[in-house]
Write a protein that holds these residues in place. Structure first.
Motif, short mmCIF file in Angstrom:
data_model
loop_
_atom_site.label_atom_id
_atom_site.label_comp_id
_atom_site.label_asym_id
_atom_site.label_seq_id
_atom_site.Cartn_x
_atom_site.Cartn_y
_atom_site.Cartn_z
N GLU A 12 -57.32 30.39 9.78
CA GLU A 12 -58.16 29.20 9.93
C GLU A 12 -57.31 27.96 10.16
OE1 GLU A 12 -62.50 28.30 8.24
OE2 GLU A 12 -60.95 28.46 6.70
N GLN A 13 -56.20 27.85 9.43
CA GLN A 13 -55.32 26.70 9.63
C GLN A 13 -54.73 26.70 11.03
OE1 GLN A 13 -52.36 26.37 6.55
NE2 GLN A 13 -53.85 25.85 4.97
N ILE A 14 -54.33 27.86 11.51
CA ILE A 14 -53.76 27.94 12.86
C ILE A 14 -54.82 27.57 13.89
CG2 ILE A 14 -52.71 29.44 14.58
CD1 ILE A 14 -51.59 31.11 12.23
N ALA A 15 -56.03 28.13 13.73
CA ALA A 15 -57.10 27.89 14.69
C ALA A 15 -57.47 26.42 14.77
CB ALA A 15 -58.33 28.72 14.31
N ASP A 16 -57.38 25.71 13.64
CA ASP A 16 -57.78 24.30 13.59
C ASP A 16 -56.63 23.34 13.89
OD1 ASP A 16 -60.32 25.09 12.93
OD2 ASP A 16 -60.08 24.77 10.76
N SER A 17 -55.46 23.87 14.23
CA SER A 17 -54.29 23.00 14.39
C SER A 17 -54.13 22.43 15.79
CB SER A 17 -53.01 23.77 14.01
OG SER A 17 -52.79 24.86 14.89
N GLY A 18 -55.05 22.76 16.70
CA GLY A 18 -55.02 22.17 18.03
C GLY A 18 -53.95 22.71 18.95
N GLN A 19 -53.44 23.89 18.66
CA GLN A 19 -52.39 24.49 19.49
C GLN A 19 -52.95 25.24 20.69
OE1 GLN A 19 -49.17 26.70 17.58
NE2 GLN A 19 -49.98 26.14 15.58
N CYS A 20 -54.06 25.93 20.47
CA CYS A 20 -54.58 26.85 21.48
C CYS A 20 -56.10 26.76 21.54
CB CYS A 20 -54.13 28.28 21.17
SG CYS A 20 -54.23 28.71 19.43
N ALA A 105 -47.95 17.66 2.85
CA ALA A 105 -48.55 18.20 4.07
C ALA A 105 -48.18 19.67 4.26
CB ALA A 105 -48.11 17.39 5.28
N ALA A 106 -46.91 20.00 4.06
CA ALA A 106 -46.46 21.37 4.24
C ALA A 106 -47.05 22.29 3.17
CB ALA A 106 -44.94 21.44 4.21
N SER A 107 -47.18 21.79 1.96
CA SER A 107 -47.77 22.58 0.89
C SER A 107 -49.24 22.87 1.18
CB SER A 107 -47.64 21.84 -0.44
OG SER A 107 -48.28 22.54 -1.49
N GLY A 108 -49.95 21.87 1.71
CA GLY A 108 -51.37 22.05 1.98
C GLY A 108 -51.66 22.83 3.24
N CYS A 109 -50.71 22.87 4.16
CA CYS A 109 -50.94 23.52 5.46
C CYS A 109 -49.87 24.55 5.78
CB CYS A 109 -51.01 22.45 6.57
SG CYS A 109 -52.32 21.24 6.33
N ASP A 110 -49.39 25.24 4.76
CA ASP A 110 -48.26 26.14 4.96
C ASP A 110 -48.62 27.43 5.67
OD1 ASP A 110 -49.62 27.36 2.90
OD2 ASP A 110 -47.82 27.90 1.78
N GLY A 111 -49.90 27.60 6.02
CA GLY A 111 -50.30 28.79 6.76
C GLY A 111 -50.18 28.64 8.26
N ILE A 112 -49.77 27.46 8.71
CA ILE A 112 -49.64 27.21 10.14
C ILE A 112 -48.35 27.82 10.67
CG2 ILE A 112 -49.23 25.39 11.86
CD1 ILE A 112 -51.16 23.63 10.34
N ARG A 113 -48.45 28.42 11.85
CA ARG A 113 -47.30 28.89 12.59
C ARG A 113 -47.39 28.36 14.01
NH1 ARG A 113 -44.33 33.52 11.04
NH2 ARG A 113 -44.57 33.76 8.80
N ILE A 114 -46.26 28.27 14.67
CA ILE A 114 -46.26 27.89 16.08
C ILE A 114 -46.61 29.12 16.91
CG2 ILE A 114 -44.92 26.97 18.01
CD1 ILE A 114 -45.53 24.94 15.76
N ILE A 115 -47.73 29.04 17.61
CA ILE A 115 -48.16 30.14 18.46
C ILE A 115 -47.38 30.11 19.76
CG2 ILE A 115 -50.13 31.17 19.64
CD1 ILE A 115 -50.18 31.34 16.57
N ARG A 116 -46.76 31.22 20.08
CA ARG A 116 -45.89 31.30 21.27
C ARG A 116 -46.74 31.74 22.48
NH1 ARG A 116 -40.09 33.61 19.28
NH2 ARG A 116 -39.57 32.80 21.34
N GLN A 117 -47.14 30.75 23.24
CA GLN A 117 -48.10 30.97 24.32
C GLN A 117 -47.43 31.05 25.69
OE1 GLN A 117 -51.77 28.45 23.66
NE2 GLN A 117 -50.49 27.58 22.05
N ALA A 279 -52.09 18.49 10.89
CA ALA A 279 -53.19 19.25 10.28
C ALA A 279 -53.60 18.66 8.94
CB ALA A 279 -52.78 20.71 10.12
N TYR A 280 -52.62 18.26 8.15
CA TYR A 280 -52.91 17.73 6.81
C TYR A 280 -53.68 16.41 6.89
CZ TYR A 280 -52.09 15.96 2.08
OH TYR A 280 -52.24 15.46 0.80
N GLU A 281 -53.27 15.54 7.75
CA GLU A 281 -53.93 14.23 7.85
C GLU A 281 -55.37 14.39 8.34
OE1 GLU A 281 -53.95 10.19 7.06
OE2 GLU A 281 -52.43 11.71 6.63
N ARG A 282 -55.59 15.30 9.26
CA ARG A 282 -56.95 15.54 9.73
C ARG A 282 -57.81 16.12 8.62
NH1 ARG A 282 -57.02 19.43 14.26
NH2 ARG A 282 -59.14 18.73 14.68
#
Length: 286
Positions: A12-20, A105-117, A279-282
């Motif tokens: 969910e964090q990755i999906a909402d992070s605006g990467q893809c 921010a990192a503690s709250g959103c530590d499930g984010i990864r950079i998606i290699r597109q 992600a954290y600020e949003r």
């Protein structure tokens, strides 16, 4: 079918992070309502990337991730796509002790990864993203995929399309592109597709460029500014030090870093730190 227990991984964090923009949430019940209690539900998405369809599920209690794919596709596509060989815990450990905001921010959103597109898809989708919200971006992306991409499957009675190649996208006229709700961006997409199909732009060759040269090449494209170039570098070329600046990052800088972001302290993972902050600020502003 692959089952994995992953750390620093939250769908969910990755999906909402605006990467893809080709992730679709699969609803949990017959009413069409998404799961309301994330902690007691399984989160499911359908992802289209690299001409493949992946159904992926995460049990938010156990953390177990299940991917509906073959071993070969996992090894050749999805393992790299989700950047599973990178230890994001070690990246988080690099955060300077005196940067209390980034630590939160990192503690709250530590499930984010950079998606290699795919670089081509990333370039086009971030050109589309300019001054559009995420639902509008996704709608336009799906329209150009339907207009020019190849059919690769079906779900819920609807055909699913791969992202169009430069050749396929260049076959669309300006009228076709205007029908995809692109607005002024249609001319940017048209010229980028023509240039890539004609060979004037070769993103595969650009992979070998250094960061500064790659940034300059991307900014030389019609309709590509600093933000789109940095996003394309970060998500399409896996240049982890690229640091996109948008209205959210400007807001964060004004509130927490009035003397400017300490970019040097974030290297070589500036882009990862940017994602945590973004992600954290949003999340706290919603």
């Amino acid at each position: 079918m692959k089952k994995l227990e992953l750390k620093q991984f939250d769908l969910e964090q990755i999906a909402d992070s605006g990467q893809c923009f080709r992730w679709t949430r699969i609803m949990e019940d017959e009413t069409g309502d998404a799961a309301s209690d994330k902690e007691s539900e399984k989160i499911k998405y359908r992802i289209i990337a690299f001409g493949k369809i992946l159904n992926i599920e995460q049990d938010m209690t156990s953390g177990i991730v299940t991917m509906d794919c073959s071993d070969a596709d996992f090894d050749n596509i999805w393992k790299d796509y989700f950047d599973l060989d990178t230890d994001y815990g070690k990246i988080i450990d690099r955060i300077p002790e005196d940067d209390s905001y980034l630590k939160r921010a990192a503690s709250g959103c530590d499930g984010i990864r950079i998606i290699r597109q795919d670089p081509w898809e990333t370039l086009i989708t971030f050109i589309i993203s300019q001054r559009k919200n995420i639902p509008a971006i996704k709608a336009s992306v799906e329209k150009i995929c339907k207009a020019a991409g190849s059919v690769i499957g079906e779900a819920d009675g609807e055909k699913l399309y791969a992202f169009p190649t430069p050749e396929q996208l260049s076959s669309l006229s300006m009228d076709d592109l205007n029908a995809c709700s692109l607005g002024y961006r249609a001319q940017y997409i048209y010229k980028a597709a023509r240039a890539a199909f004609d060979g004037a732009v070769d993103l595969d060759k650009w992979k070998s460029l250094g960061d500064e040269d790659l940034f300059d090449k991307l900014c030389s494209l019609y309709g590509v500014g600093k933000k789109v170039a940095n996003c394309t570098m970060l998500f399409g070329f896996y240049r982890l030090d690229s640091f996109p600046i948008d209205v959210w990052m400007n807001k964060i800088q004004d509130k927490y870093y009035p003397e400017g972001f300490p970019i040097e302290a974030y290297r070589p993972y500036g882009g990862v730190m940017q994602q945590y902050m973004f992600a954290y600020e949003r999340s706290i502003d919603s």
